[in-house]
Design an enzyme around this catalytic site. Structure first.
Site, PDB file in Angstrom:
ATOM      1  N   ASP A   1       0.830  -1.207   0.000  1.00 27.63           N
ATOM      2  CA  ASP A   1       0.000   0.000   0.000  1.00 27.63           C
ATOM      3  C   ASP A   1       0.867   1.261   0.000  1.00 27.63           C
ATOM      4  O   ASP A   1       0.545   2.250  -0.663  1.00 27.63           O
ATOM      5  CB  ASP A   1      -0.913  -0.021   1.232  1.00 27.63           C
ATOM      6  CG  ASP A   1      -2.007   1.036   1.165  1.00 27.63           C
ATOM      7  OD1 ASP A   1      -2.572   1.229   0.075  1.00 27.63           O
ATOM      8  OD2 ASP A   1      -2.275   1.677   2.189  1.00 27.63           O
TER       9      ASP A   1
ATOM     10  N   LYS B   1       1.659 -15.494  -2.618  1.00 26.30           N
ATOM     11  CA  LYS B   1       2.148 -16.704  -3.274  1.00 26.30           C
ATOM     12  C   LYS B   1       2.760 -17.669  -2.261  1.00 26.30           C
ATOM     13  O   LYS B   1       2.497 -18.857  -2.257  1.00 26.30           O
ATOM     14  CB  LYS B   1       3.192 -16.330  -4.325  1.00 26.30           C
ATOM     15  CG  LYS B   1       3.616 -17.496  -5.197  1.00 26.30           C
ATOM     16  CD  LYS B   1       4.597 -17.046  -6.257  1.00 26.30           C
ATOM     17  CE  LYS B   1       5.028 -18.208  -7.136  1.00 26.30           C
ATOM     18  NZ  LYS B   1       6.055 -17.816  -8.095  1.00 26.30           N
TER      19      LYS B   1
END
Lengths: 197, 197
Positions: A151, A174
């Site tokens: 962010d 992942k």
């Protein structure tokens, strides 16, 4: 660490904030009265320093720029005050105690990072090393801390084009990242969206 | 604050961790040697205390349970060591210095929260108050801090059913939250996903 990530950002209220000149000035080192946290410190790993040096080299021709980073930035605060009339922003006394979330940790324990911006490519690279106070499940970086550094990267890239806030954050994790992890976040700006690999 | 939020969680490696009895024990107050941060302190607002009291009342018949919360929890660490053979997790000395991300702030400055769990409904409620060190753009809570408290709520709810980590986090931010904000996060568990309003 991340398979994919997308963030949508929106400008913060009216009037639309698209004054690159003004916002770019926020990144400058004018009127700096606080410590710049976007510089190496003894907690940085050898690899992080190496990456830092590589990007500093890229800054020499002016195509890239290292962004200084502070716990508090009175210039940005003043700029927000000018733009927003909401009385919540007038509480200068309270706001002077506020600190940038990602810079509220002791050296080496939280978010150790530096950002580099390429204005022509509208691209932001964040070199990040996690500290032991960012733990989620034992030994791993907290998913929220990973979301935060993404962010920060996408948000700062957007702010280079105008004041903005995150409207959507969509992250596919992942694989897990251990607490001594370091990573290079690479984000680029397209109107309305941010993509990060 | 939030329009919608979804989080997908996956179990952390093999073997599949679905031993509610064991994991539920991690929430118990057995062998507590650290300060429990899931209790009111002087920084809590009147509204947060009121909500806390309401949920404590719900705990009286056993349907809800307040979850204690620590900076470090040796019991959880031991449990992870038992499950994972990866030598990275054997660094007990280093891990003993690690702290829970959301509890690494001084009182009142960071994440002030408490979680309540309803086992029958597989539902977690987090009462949260933000501190002045969670700032993103001036006066507002950082998007990463909001993502973190959502991840904590959904993640802890999932952990009640088995050890898990976040696989996807997708957040739509409806409106900005000021630094003195408090909010009630409500998450429920459905296999493979978490939904939060």
């Amino acid at each position: 660490m991340l398979r994919s990530c997308a963030a949508r950002l929106r400008t913060l209220g009216a009037p639309p904030a698209r004054r690159p000149g003004l916002v770019w000035r926020l990144f400058s080192s004018e009127k700096v009265i606080h410590k710049d946290y976007g510089l190496p410190n003894p907690s940085w790993s050898k690899d992080l320093r190496l990456l830092f040096d590589q990007f500093m080299k890229k800054c020499e021709d002016g195509s890239w720029k290292r962004l200084p980073s502070y716990r508090q930035n009175p210039q940005i605060f003043k700029d927000f005050q000018t733009r927003f009339v909401d009385p919540r922003f007038a509480k200068e006394e309270q706001m002077s105690k506020a600190q940038q979330f990602t810079r509220s940790f002791e050296e080496g324990l939280g978010f150790e990072y530096v950002m580099f911006y390429n204005k022509a490519e509208k691209r932001m690279v964040c070199l990040f090393q996690s500290g032991l106070h960012l733990q989620g499940v034992p030994g791993y970086v907290h998913g929220g801390a990973i979301a935060t550094i993404i962010d920060v990267t996408t948000g700062t890239c957007a702010i280079a084009e105008g004041i903005a806030m995150t409207a959507n954050l969509n992250i596919d994790y992942k694989k897990e990242a251990t607490c001594d992890h370091q990573v290079e976040c690479d984000g680029s700006w397209h109107p309305g969206t941010m993509q990060e690999q």
